[in-house]
Design a protein around this motif. Structure first.
Motif, PDB file in Angstrom:
ATOM      1  N   TYR A 176     101.617  72.247  54.439  1.00 57.46           N
ATOM      2  CA  TYR A 176     101.934  73.504  53.768  1.00 57.46           C
ATOM      3  C   TYR A 176     102.793  73.241  52.532  1.00 57.46           C
ATOM      4  N   ALA A 177     103.774  72.351  52.704  1.00 57.47           N
ATOM      5  CA  ALA A 177     104.665  72.025  51.590  1.00 57.47           C
ATOM      6  C   ALA A 177     103.878  71.392  50.447  1.00 57.47           C
ATOM      7  N   LYS A 178     102.826  70.668  50.801  1.00 54.18           N
ATOM      8  CA  LYS A 178     102.021  70.031  49.763  1.00 54.18           C
ATOM      9  C   LYS A 178     100.974  70.973  49.199  1.00 54.18           C
ATOM     10  N   GLY A 179     100.942  72.190  49.709  1.00 53.50           N
ATOM     11  CA  GLY A 179      99.973  73.151  49.174  1.00 53.50           C
ATOM     12  C   GLY A 179      98.554  72.901  49.637  1.00 53.50           C
ATOM     13  N   GLU A 180      98.391  72.268  50.795  1.00 53.30           N
ATOM     14  CA  GLU A 180      97.036  71.970  51.269  1.00 53.30           C
ATOM     15  C   GLU A 180      96.288  73.223  51.711  1.00 53.30           C
ATOM     16  N   PHE A 181      97.049  74.236  52.063  1.00 52.17           N
ATOM     17  CA  PHE A 181      96.420  75.518  52.373  1.00 52.17           C
ATOM     18  C   PHE A 181      97.401  76.598  51.931  1.00 52.17           C
ATOM     19  N   HIS A 182      96.911  77.790  51.778  1.00 55.67           N
ATOM     20  CA  HIS A 182      97.812  78.871  51.379  1.00 55.67           C
ATOM     21  C   HIS A 182      97.359  80.186  51.982  1.00 55.67           C
ATOM     22  N   ILE A 183      98.281  81.117  51.964  1.00 53.14           N
ATOM     23  CA  ILE A 183      98.021  82.427  52.540  1.00 53.14           C
ATOM     24  C   ILE A 183      97.949  83.464  51.428  1.00 53.14           C
ATOM     25  N   VAL A 184      96.966  84.330  51.486  1.00 50.62           N
ATOM     26  CA  VAL A 184      96.936  85.491  50.596  1.00 50.62           C
ATOM     27  C   VAL A 184      96.894  86.754  51.436  1.00 50.62           C
ATOM     28  N   TYR A 205      95.467  70.064  62.191  1.00 51.83           N
ATOM     29  CA  TYR A 205      96.205  68.911  61.677  1.00 51.83           C
ATOM     30  C   TYR A 205      96.348  67.839  62.749  1.00 51.83           C
ATOM     31  N   HIS A 206      96.578  68.264  63.992  1.00 55.41           N
ATOM     32  CA  HIS A 206      96.853  67.296  65.043  1.00 55.41           C
ATOM     33  C   HIS A 206      95.604  66.524  65.464  1.00 55.41           C
ATOM     34  N   PHE A 207      94.516  67.243  65.687  1.00 59.92           N
ATOM     35  CA  PHE A 207      93.338  66.573  66.241  1.00 59.92           C
ATOM     36  C   PHE A 207      92.340  66.120  65.194  1.00 59.92           C
ATOM     37  N   MET A 208      92.317  66.807  64.058  1.00 60.21           N
ATOM     38  CA  MET A 208      91.379  66.414  63.012  1.00 60.21           C
ATOM     39  C   MET A 208      92.090  65.683  61.880  1.00 60.21           C
ATOM     40  N   GLY A 209      93.380  65.705  61.920  1.00 57.73           N
ATOM     41  CA  GLY A 209      94.123  64.991  60.893  1.00 57.73           C
ATOM     42  C   GLY A 209      94.177  65.704  59.564  1.00 57.73           C
ATOM     43  N   GLN A 210      93.641  66.898  59.500  1.00 56.55           N
ATOM     44  CA  GLN A 210      93.729  67.660  58.254  1.00 56.55           C
ATOM     45  C   GLN A 210      93.567  69.148  58.505  1.00 56.55           C
ATOM     46  N   LYS A 211      93.910  69.923  57.494  1.00 57.99           N
ATOM     47  CA  LYS A 211      93.850  71.384  57.557  1.00 57.99           C
ATOM     48  C   LYS A 211      92.485  71.876  58.025  1.00 57.99           C
ATOM     49  N   PRO A 212      92.446  72.998  58.712  1.00 58.22           N
ATOM     50  CA  PRO A 212      91.156  73.568  59.111  1.00 58.22           C
ATOM     51  C   PRO A 212      90.513  74.439  58.030  1.00 58.22           C
ATOM     52  N   PHE A 213      91.309  74.912  57.089  1.00 55.92           N
ATOM     53  CA  PHE A 213      90.778  75.769  56.016  1.00 55.92           C
ATOM     54  C   PHE A 213      91.770  75.783  54.871  1.00 55.92           C
ATOM     55  N   THR A 214      91.306  76.223  53.725  1.00 54.64           N
ATOM     56  CA  THR A 214      92.130  76.202  52.525  1.00 54.64           C
ATOM     57  C   THR A 214      92.896  77.499  52.335  1.00 54.64           C
ATOM     58  N   THR A 215      92.215  78.592  52.629  1.00 54.86           N
ATOM     59  CA  THR A 215      92.817  79.892  52.360  1.00 54.86           C
ATOM     60  C   THR A 215      92.835  80.744  53.613  1.00 54.86           C
ATOM     61  N   VAL A 216      93.969  81.301  53.894  1.00 55.22           N
ATOM     62  CA  VAL A 216      94.067  82.291  54.961  1.00 55.22           C
ATOM     63  C   VAL A 216      94.162  83.645  54.281  1.00 55.22           C
ATOM     64  N   TYR A 217      93.104  84.437  54.427  1.00 54.11           N
ATOM     65  CA  TYR A 217      93.118  85.744  53.799  1.00 54.11           C
ATOM     66  C   TYR A 217      93.456  86.790  54.870  1.00 54.11           C
ATOM     67  N   LEU A 218      94.630  87.357  54.760  1.00 51.57           N
ATOM     68  CA  LEU A 218      95.054  88.362  55.730  1.00 51.57           C
ATOM     69  C   LEU A 218      94.802  89.760  55.177  1.00 51.57           C
ATOM     70  N   HIS A 219      93.856  90.439  55.785  1.00 51.91           N
ATOM     71  CA  HIS A 219      93.573  91.791  55.307  1.00 51.91           C
ATOM     72  C   HIS A 219      94.385  92.788  56.129  1.00 51.91           C
ATOM     73  N   GLY A 220      94.250  94.044  55.763  1.00 52.29           N
ATOM     74  CA  GLY A 220      95.040  95.077  56.428  1.00 52.29           C
ATOM     75  C   GLY A 220      94.462  95.473  57.770  1.00 52.29           C
ATOM     76  N   ILE A 221      95.062  96.481  58.315  1.00 52.22           N
ATOM     77  CA  ILE A 221      94.678  96.971  59.628  1.00 52.22           C
ATOM     78  C   ILE A 221      94.111  98.371  59.453  1.00 52.22           C
ATOM     79  N   ALA A 222      93.102  98.690  60.245  1.00 51.74           N
ATOM     80  CA  ALA A 222      92.514 100.025  60.152  1.00 51.74           C
ATOM     81  C   ALA A 222      93.457 101.041  60.795  1.00 51.74           C
ATOM     82  N   ARG A 223      93.818 102.036  60.026  1.00 54.53           N
ATOM     83  CA  ARG A 223      94.721 103.062  60.530  1.00 54.53           C
ATOM     84  C   ARG A 223      94.152 104.438  60.229  1.00 54.53           C
TER      85      ARG A 223
END
Length: 909
Positions: free
Chosen positions: A400-408, A523-541
RNA sequence: GGGCGAAUAGCUCAGCGGUUCAGAGCGCCUGCCUUACACGCAGGAUGUCGGGGGUUCGAAUCCCUCUUCGCCCACCA
């Protein structure tokens, strides 16, 4: 005739399936999304719809951009949820799972899952999800289960799994332990009961405040803060627990807040994690009596009233540091078997009756509830399997510190970081039957190990082993989703090709449950990130901002929406109404208002199609073969707008701004192509020569084809249906796998933009004048346009037919002498439009209109002048900003001057 | 107790690396079935961008503060 999506959508979906359109194309660079697997027993709700529509937009976009798009679908066995559903069904027949026994019960669940488990998958198809169905996975598939077991054994071997004896969250309804994340905080109005504990020596009472009197029989002592002068004399004394009479010691501990309650804390180590810690410090040798049983009733564990759940549990999981069971009977007979909340009332009554209840205060505090059944969780001392999370989290945070993946959107970073940096060990054992059974084996001689296969004998002593009766937390299987679905631990071609993936789309509610843990396992079993971008969308209300839920009855059934408005309309609402990461607000009481815009848009698109297709001959020349000299201003303008739309939509989609992309495309289709270009071009289609017609045809096809492509990810059904009808289409071509429009820079034409805007403005001004003077639409008017400044007369000459038609004119004079009596309006660089209005014109009204307009300009000019004469503005503001302001000033001044002249010639005061 | 977010037109919400950004949809008003579309077309009205301070040539847009709402995390029983 309105567009009816009902017959179209299923037909189109079948065509995509038959053509294998959702398979990743060979040889291309992969783009991978793994679906957040819905529970097998789920039926589609709006939250699923939102989640999957977003994924579908992204995957379709990348597919059209040429990537090998792999959207992996699947379902989650959802241990607690599914077991609950089946138990509920059994309950209707008056049976419990214990009547069936473990094996038959699990068979029953499998049977249920096989029968109903594909419901949500079929529903995902209805809303257009373009998943690669050939790779559908289930977390209890044989291969997948192998991966789960492999992971457990590896963690075991690495010493990251341990047996913990501690206070965990227990759900008395689901009869299982939960992880910290599964026990949700709920702010609750409760009471603080002040209870008198008699001193053993008869010298009086001390008062203790508690929110949970029903746990008092499990008290092993009282503590106060060593600095608390009030209680100094109590140290070393003993009190008797009211109603049971069990004597317990008084001691001190720093953890006690002097200011809270009475400053005296009752310590119930088996039913409060905090008390557990205190007890270990203060009375390390003391027993920790359990006084609330697994089903939430009072009573000692293992006594004759033990519940069925307890009886059915296997043995062999006793931890080595387990403290002794209580030797004395602590719970008075009258409370044994009474539910904890019932017991609370009874106890309070009894205390009141015996004058041991000093007072009751209102008290707001957080109560934890089971995320599956909403039952208040019981903190309970027990033995469970835990995963040491710190080493796993550290690897993630390095990446995360190296910017290997990020959250939007980025604002989730803080939440994510806080959780990761304060991570706590994960309780992974569940006292359920439905799930992956924990592969820990114990032999009669106490040897214990984790095994990839079911062993027949202990490798150390040869004794017959028994397997741990518990199953793993559901999330202990879904955290492997990004690689277990592709065949791990085998080194399959799929795994090599599709790991790591790219975008993970989900709601923030499972950021910790799932996303963070997938990162850890990746990271633990594959030795690297599972994805580049985590896109968190909203919740239906709903419109009151309440989460849509079954219990509130405020949900919307997406399938009803599809039936009434079409899947495209549902998708449109999901996409266009959700700014990046914002919640999706829908009104369950007004589906019309909520979904009509999408339906209306689809209908508009359909009708643009009806018009365009109705005009076209069988063969239309591709735009690139059209002689550019044949292009009119309107042509050049719409082509420029089309390319602006390509640029904007592509950029917005790449930035996850789906709403912006959808809106720009809609604006292009509706407000530019339909409202202006199509209308402007009708005269040429009716009376133009062959060259003119064929040019229009080419431009129309280019624009319509382009916008269908751009909109396809959002509204795939109607765009595919229309696209199929475009001339020159080969029968096996599909928009779903067609090429994303390319930006043609030679068609970007800012001059055409400006010039056509002038034409539009002139038309709008004439329309306004018509409306103001209440001239019936059918009355043809005579108008004059005088071009001034940089506004070129040729602009209006070239679009004469357009202006005549759209402004409903009988004649248009260009740069001639304006009619003496008429309505005037000024625009652009001081250009002027005059509508002849003999007899109808009201000079006083004209004076008012024009002077109002002039005043408005004066005011704007004043502001501008102030800015432009301000030295700091001129020197500090960016050069181009200043230049723009200067241009603006000139145009406005010209307009103002023309208006002043008009006012004068009209003789206005 | 910490952290995050939201307060903009009657309603639901965009806009938030500063200078046509005061917007969209729905609703509302006035005309129109102008031969693709009334699920439509044209023309309109509506907001001191929550209150207060500050930074700046300039602030819905940045900073501080207050108020009111949400959400997340947390061992004051």
């Amino acid at each position: 005739m309105a567009y009816d999506p009902r017959p179209v959508e299923p037909r189109i979906y079948k065509r995509w399936l038959d053509a294998g359109a959702f398979q990743p194309r060979d040889g291309a660079e992969p783009y991978v999304i793994v679906i957040p697997p819905p529970n097998v027993t789920d039926i589609l709700h709006v939250g699923h719809a939102l989640n999957n529509v977003i994924q579908d937009v992204l995957i379709r976009f990348e597919r059209m951009r040429g990537r090998a798009a792999e959207w992996l679908p699947g379902t989650d066995h959802a241990g607690i949820a599914t077991q609950n559903v089946v138990e509920k069904r059994l309950a209707k027949e008056g049976k419990t799972r214990f009547d069936l026994g473990r094996e038959r019960f699990v068979d029953e669940v499998w049977c249920f899952v096989k029968k109903t488990g594909n419901t949500i998958i079929e529903q995902l198809k209805v809303i257009g999800s373009s998943c690669d169905w050939s790779r559908l996975r289930f977390t209890l598939d044989e291969d997948y289960s192998r991966a789960v077991r492999e992971v457990f054994v590896r963690l075991w071997d690495e010493g990251l799994i341990y047996r913990g004896h501690r206070v965990i969250h227990w759900c008395p309804h689901c009869l299982t332990a939960l992880s910290d994340e599964e026990a949700e905080h709920h702010e609750t109005q409760g009471n603080l009961y002040h209870i008198k504990y008699p001193l053993e020596d008869g010298s009086g009472f001390v008062t203790v405040a508690t929110t949970r009197p029903e746990t008092m029989f499990g008290d092993i002592g009282l503590v106060f803060n060593p600095k608390d002068a009030r209680y100094k004399s109590l140290k070393g004394k003993r009190v008797k627990i009211p109603l049971s009479g069990v004597a317990i010691p008084i001691a001190t501990d720093d953890a006690v807040e002097q200011g809270f309650g009475t400053g005296l804390l009752k310590v119930t180590p088996a039913h409060d994690a905090n008390d557990f810690d205190i007890a270990r410090r203060v009375w390390p040798a003391s027993e920790m009596p359990l006084v609330i049983r697994e089903d939430g009733t009072l009573g000692e564990e293992g006594g004759q009233e033990a519940t069925a759940a307890v009886k059915n549990k296997g043995g062999g999981q006793v931890g080595r540091d387990r403290l002794d069971r209580p030797t004395a009977v602590r719970v008075p007979r009258e409370f044994v078997g009474v539910d904890r909340f019932e017991a609370r009332k009874k106890i309070i009554e009894r205390l009141r009756a015996t004058a041991l209840l000093e007072k009751v205060e209102q008290h707001r505090h957080a109560v934890r509830r089971c995320y599956r059944c909403d039952t208040v969780v019981e903190p309970r001392l027990s033995d469970q399997w835990f995963v040491k999370m710190k080493p796993l989290a550290e690897k993630v945070m390095q990446g995360y510190a190296k910017g290997e993946f990020h959250i939007v959107p980025e604002r989730w970073n803080a939440t994510f970081e806080h959780w990761m940096n304060n991570i706590r060990d994960w309780n992974i054992s569940r006292q359920l039957w439905w799930g992956h059974r924990i592969p820990v084996f114990t032999c009669a001689n106490g040897h214990q190990w984790a095994d990839r296969e079911d062993p027949e004998k202990c490798p150390k002593c040869g004794a017959t082993p028994s397997q741990d009766p518990d199953v793993l937390d559901t999330w202990f299987s879904s955290w492997l989703w990004p690689f277990a679905t592709f065949g791990w631990p085998e080194q399959t071609p799929d795994l090599a090709r599709f790991y790591p993936g790219h975008t993970l789309v989900t709601g923030p509610d499972i950021l910790f449950f799932w996303v963070a843990r997938m990162l850890m396992s990746g990271y633990h079993f594959m030795g690297q990130k599972p994805f580049t971008t985590v896109y968190l969308h909203g919740i239906a209300r709903d419109t009151k901002h309440r989460k849509m839920s079954k219990s509130l009855g405020n949900g919307i059934d997406p399938l009803v929406v599809v039936e009434k408005f079409g899947a495209d309309a549902l998708r449109w609402t999901c996409v266009a109404n959700t700014a990046l990461g914002a919640d999706l607000l829908l009104d369950p009481n007004d589906l019309e208002t909520t979904f009509a815009p999408g339906r209306n848009f689809a209908n508009k698109l359909w009708n643009i199609g009806q018009f365009v297709l109705g005009q076209l001959p069988n063969h239309v020349r591709p735009l690139e073969t059209v002689d550019r000299r044949l292009l009119t201003l309107a042509d050049r303008w719409i082509l420029a707008r089309a390319n602006n739309a390509i640029f904007a939509a592509t950029g917005h989609l790449a930035d996850f701004r789906l709403d912006e992309a959808a809106k720009r495309c809609s604006e292009f289709a509706w407000n530019e192509l339909a409202d202006w270009y199509v209308e402007a071009v009708k005269p040429r289609l009716v009376s133009g020569d062959e060259d003119a017609k064929s040019t229009v045809h080419s431009v129309l096809v280019y624009c319509f084809d382009t916008v269908l492509r751009l909109l396809h990810p959002v509204v795939p059904f109607i765009t595919e249906e229309l696209w199929q009808k475009l001339p020159g289409r080969k029968s096996n071509e599909l928009l779903a796998v067609a090429k994303w429009p390319e930006l043609l820079t030679q068609l970007v034409d800012s001059d055409a933009d400006v010039q056509f805007e002038r034409v539009k403005k002139a038309i709008e001004l004439i329309r306004s004048i018509r409306a103001e003077y209440r001239i019936p639409p059918k009355t043809r008017l005579r108008a004059t346009i005088v071009a001034r400044g940089n506004d070129r007369p040729e602009t209006f000459v070239g679009e004469r037919e357009t202006i005549l038609r759209l402004a409903q004119l009988e004649s248009l004079a260009l740069n001639g002498a304006p009619a003496a009596v008429g309505a005037h309006a000024v625009f652009g660089d001081g250009s002027e439009v005059v509508v002849a209005l003999e007899g109808a014109v009201d000079v006083r009204n004209e004076c008012r209109r024009l002077s109002e307009e002039k005043d408005r300009l004066e005011k704007q000019l004043e502001g501008l002048a102030a800015r432009l004469t301000n030295q700091s503005f001129v020197s500090r503001a960016p050069q181009d900003v200043v230049a723009k302001e200067r241009e603006k000033e000139k145009a406005w001044r010209d307009q103002r001057d023309v208006l002043a002249g008009k006012l004068k010639s009209l003789g206005c005061s």
